[in-house]
Motif scaffolding. Structure first.
Motif, PDB file in Angstrom:
ATOM      1  N   ILE A   1      -5.167  -3.704   7.204  1.00 12.73           N
ATOM      2  CA  ILE A   1      -4.281  -4.439   6.290  1.00 12.73           C
ATOM      3  C   ILE A   1      -3.585  -5.597   6.981  1.00 12.73           C
ATOM      4  O   ILE A   1      -3.709  -6.754   6.563  1.00 12.73           O
ATOM      5  CB  ILE A   1      -3.247  -3.487   5.657  1.00 12.73           C
ATOM      6  CG1 ILE A   1      -3.947  -2.396   4.851  1.00 12.73           C
ATOM      7  CG2 ILE A   1      -2.281  -4.279   4.764  1.00 12.73           C
ATOM      8  CD1 ILE A   1      -4.775  -2.887   3.682  1.00 12.73           C
TER       9      ILE A   1
ATOM     10  N   THR B   1       0.824  -1.203   0.000  1.00 12.12           N
ATOM     11  CA  THR B   1       0.000   0.000   0.000  1.00 12.12           C
ATOM     12  C   THR B   1       0.863   1.261   0.000  1.00 12.12           C
ATOM     13  O   THR B   1       0.534   2.244  -0.661  1.00 12.12           O
ATOM     14  CB  THR B   1      -0.951   0.040   1.210  1.00 12.12           C
ATOM     15  OG1 THR B   1      -0.212   0.084   2.417  1.00 12.12           O
ATOM     16  CG2 THR B   1      -1.881  -1.162   1.210  1.00 12.12           C
TER      17      THR B   1
ATOM     18  N   VAL C   1      -7.110  -7.807   6.076  1.00 15.86           N
ATOM     19  CA  VAL C   1      -6.757  -8.161   4.695  1.00 15.86           C
ATOM     20  C   VAL C   1      -5.831  -9.372   4.657  1.00 15.86           C
ATOM     21  O   VAL C   1      -6.018 -10.289   3.843  1.00 15.86           O
ATOM     22  CB  VAL C   1      -6.130  -6.955   3.974  1.00 15.86           C
ATOM     23  CG1 VAL C   1      -5.489  -7.371   2.653  1.00 15.86           C
ATOM     24  CG2 VAL C   1      -7.192  -5.890   3.736  1.00 15.86           C
TER      25      VAL C   1
ATOM     26  N   TYR D   1      -7.767  -3.005  -1.048  1.00 18.74           N
ATOM     27  CA  TYR D   1      -7.774  -4.338  -0.437  1.00 18.74           C
ATOM     28  C   TYR D   1      -8.956  -4.547   0.493  1.00 18.74           C
ATOM     29  O   TYR D   1      -9.604  -5.596   0.455  1.00 18.74           O
ATOM     30  CB  TYR D   1      -6.469  -4.555   0.335  1.00 18.74           C
ATOM     31  CG  TYR D   1      -5.254  -4.644  -0.551  1.00 18.74           C
ATOM     32  CD1 TYR D   1      -5.140  -5.638  -1.522  1.00 18.74           C
ATOM     33  CD2 TYR D   1      -4.211  -3.733  -0.421  1.00 18.74           C
ATOM     34  CE1 TYR D   1      -4.030  -5.729  -2.333  1.00 18.74           C
ATOM     35  CE2 TYR D   1      -3.091  -3.815  -1.229  1.00 18.74           C
ATOM     36  CZ  TYR D   1      -2.998  -4.807  -2.186  1.00 18.74           C
ATOM     37  OH  TYR D   1      -1.897  -4.888  -2.989  1.00 18.74           O
TER      38      TYR D   1
END
Length: 210
Positions: free
Chosen positions: A111, A13, A115, A175
């Protein structure tokens, strides 16, 4: 123009944040893959560039910069005449608030936990840790609702022009929007949902994050 090289994992990212800004500038740059998943970021060669083994690292005519915030503010100042930063002091503070919320409160939950558990672990043949995911939903929701409260959303986070704050949040949403938890964590963020519907269609987003 200076010779620019971005070192990092293309799906990161933070690498994508840097690249979105470079694409917004229209800068010519090289992307050299440094894979954080197979240990390349911990190699002696890369640690000589960034002692923390994180990505991205930017090389500008032989000079190295690491830490995404330092990189994007430098690029914005030197190549874009601060086009991607608000000029008004309060808006500048809001931009830095949003970035800090992402770095300090959102990234780890959205994340590193949701994710990774939902998208990466199953892809590697594992089973998601549902308890970890459940514990990450509330803090991720809190972080997004905090960003919502700071957002202008017309149509970008801080007004009519895309900026650094957008470049930070877009890769997170890329994501997170692919997980079942997206609906829950964005349930009280209508401005962010509208923002996402718009920015997800930008050509630079599709190029960098597609």
């Amino acid at each position: 123009m200076a010779k620019l090289t971005v070192y990092g994992t293309p799906i990161s990212t933070y690498v994508r944040t840097t690249r979105l800004l470079l694409e917004g500038i229209g800068a010519d740059y090289d992307l050299k893959s440094v894979d954080i998943f197979n240990g390349e970021s911990q190699s002696a060669e890369y640690l000589a560039k960034n002692p923390f083994g994180k990505v991205p690292t930017l090389e500008v005519d032989g000079t190295l910069l690491y830490e995404t915030n330092a990189i994007v503010e430098y690029l914005d100042a030197t190549l874009a005449d601060r086009k991607f930063s608000p000029s008004e002091p309060l808006a500048q503070a809001r931009m830095r608030q949003i970035i800090s919320i992402i770095d300090s409160y959102l990234y780890a939950n959205a994340i590193s936990t949701i994710v990774i558990q939902r998208l990466i672990v199953p892809n590697q043949g594992g089973k998601p840790d549902e308890a970890l995911i459940a514990n990450a939903v509330a803090p991720a929701k809190t972080a997004l609702e905090a960003i919502e409260s700071l957002t202008v959303g017309s149509p970008y986070l801080l007004g009519s022009d895309v900026g650094i704050a957008d470049f930070y949040l877009i890769p997170i949403f890329i994501y997170l929007s692919k997980t079942p938890e997206f609906e829950a964590v964005t349930a009280q963020t209508p401005k962010l949902r509208t923002w996402w519907d718009g920015v997800s269609q930008r050509p630079d987003v599709k190029k960098v994050c597609g």
